[in-house]
Design an enzyme around this catalytic site. Structure first.
Site, PDB file in Angstrom:
ATOM      1  N   SER A   1       0.836  -1.194   0.000  1.00 15.41           N
ATOM      2  CA  SER A   1       0.000   0.000   0.000  1.00 15.41           C
ATOM      3  C   SER A   1       0.872   1.245   0.000  1.00 15.41           C
ATOM      4  CB  SER A   1      -0.904   0.005   1.234  1.00 15.41           C
ATOM      5  OG  SER A   1      -0.116  -0.015   2.398  1.00 15.41           O
TER       6      SER A   1
ATOM      7  N   SER B   1       7.120   4.905  13.125  1.00 18.39           N
ATOM      8  CA  SER B   1       7.511   4.017  12.027  1.00 18.39           C
ATOM      9  C   SER B   1       7.588   4.662  10.651  1.00 18.39           C
ATOM     10  CB  SER B   1       6.585   2.806  11.992  1.00 18.39           C
ATOM     11  OG  SER B   1       5.243   3.217  11.865  1.00 18.39           O
TER      12      SER B   1
END
Ligand SMILES: *Cc1c(COP(=O)(O)O)cnc(C)c1O
Length: 326
Positions: free
Chosen positions: A85, A311
């Site tokens: 994605s 992240s």
């Protein structure tokens, strides 16, 4: 023949240490940041590993580079393929370019425009699919077989897991042993790799993964002791819209992780605002998962030393503005 470069056994801490050698000089050693405001608010001592400042904007570069660098020469010459994605796609595209390997990326039609553009700019060939009706894994495998490419999955691969674990290795090298380590959780590459590093370097630490409330397959899997599959979750955390943990990530998580927590999209937005306003950081919604659990008070961290993974930072400016302005 398409080959996923798997090893017969699951990855170990030794694989994380070897990955750290392999990515040295290619990946950034990202900074570990602190915030007096966050410490005051939670009562803990928080250490944020800023992978939003990693190359290609997310920790995924670590696993991507490690997995491609580990391929045999003939496989590298034929090329690699990935489905993602976004962040894994960019990571594979950049790592492949750096290693001189051709890359094909299978991306959803509705992937964030910025992520698609960045992947194309790194020189990868892009194939699109509909994430609500098509199975990207099947499509990826079909193209890989047809073109004899090595499929590098976004999380369920020993070399990817080992590469992701290097972020925890670096964090612990810098902070020393922590009481708690909290990571973001999608398919579990980050959590599994970091858990391997934590188990070896600070065996007494508690390790948590945090996923979006709308997609709590990881929590259910952890608590039920089997891989639970769910439909594609609707959440602003587009990097964690995974439907299940992996055959490689699940056993490591089941063995080394303390628990899996969930946070709401509203908590992610609040955390994005916190990072922007207080720490001057652009963090994408998925990148806020771990921090949202701690800042949102899901864990009592009073007087504890806590490692938190930020992240990734890949978010369209328009979405970022809309979310933080709210
Ligand atoms: C991929 C991704 C995650 C989830 O990582 P997994 O290894 O799939 O669990 C979290 N945050 C960001 C920014 C990501 O790109």
């Amino acid at each position: 023949m398409s080959d996923v470069a798997t090893t017969a056994r699951g990855p170990s801490y030794g694989d994380v240490a070897r990955a750290a050698e392999r990515i040295r000089g290619a990946a950034h050693r990202t900074p570990v940041l602190t915030s007096r405001t966050a410490d005051a608010r939670t009562g803990g001592q928080l250490f944020f590993k800023a992978e939003n400042l990693q190359r290609a904007g997310a920790f995924k570069f670590r696993g991507a580079y490690n997995a491609i660098a580990a391929l045999p020469e003939d496989a590298r010459r034929r090329g690699v393929i990935a489905y993602s994605s976004g962040n894994h796609a960019q990571a594979i595209a950049l790592a492949a370019r750096l290693l001189g390997v051709p890359a094909t990326i299978v991306m959803p039609l509705d992937a964030p425009a910025m992520k698609v553009a960045a992947t194309r700019d790194y020189g990868a060939e892009i194939v699109t699919y509909d994430r609500y009706t098509q199975d990207r894994e099947a499509l990826g495998r079909a193209i890989a077989a047809e073109r004899s490419l090595s499929l590098i999955p976004p999380y369920d691969h020993p070399d990817v897991i080992a590469g992701q674990g290097t972020l925890a290795l670096e964090l612990i090298e810098e902070t020393g042993p922590l009481d708690i380590l909290v990571t973001c959780l999608g398919g579990g590459g980050q959590l599994a790799g970091c858990a391997l590093a934590a188990a070896e370097l600070m065996p007494r630490a508690r390790v948590y993964g945090v996923e979006p409330e709308a997609g709590n397959d990881g929590q259910r899997s952890f608590r039920e002791g089997r891989i639970v599959r769910i439909p594609v979750p609707q959440t602003i955390a587009d990097g964690a819209q995974t439907t299940h943990l992996g055959d490689h990530t699940f056993p490591i998580i089941a063995r080394h992780v303390t628990d899996v927590l969930t946070v709401s999209d509203a908590q992610l937005v609040e955390t994005m605002r916190f990072f922007a306003e207080r720490m001057k950081l652009v963090v994408e919604p998925t990148g806020c998962l771990a921090a949202a659990s701690v800042l949102g008070g899901l864990l009592d961290v009073r007087d504890l030393r806590v490692g938190i993974v930020i992240s990734g930072g890949n978010v369209d400016l328009a979405s970022f503005a809309r979310l933080v302005a709210g």
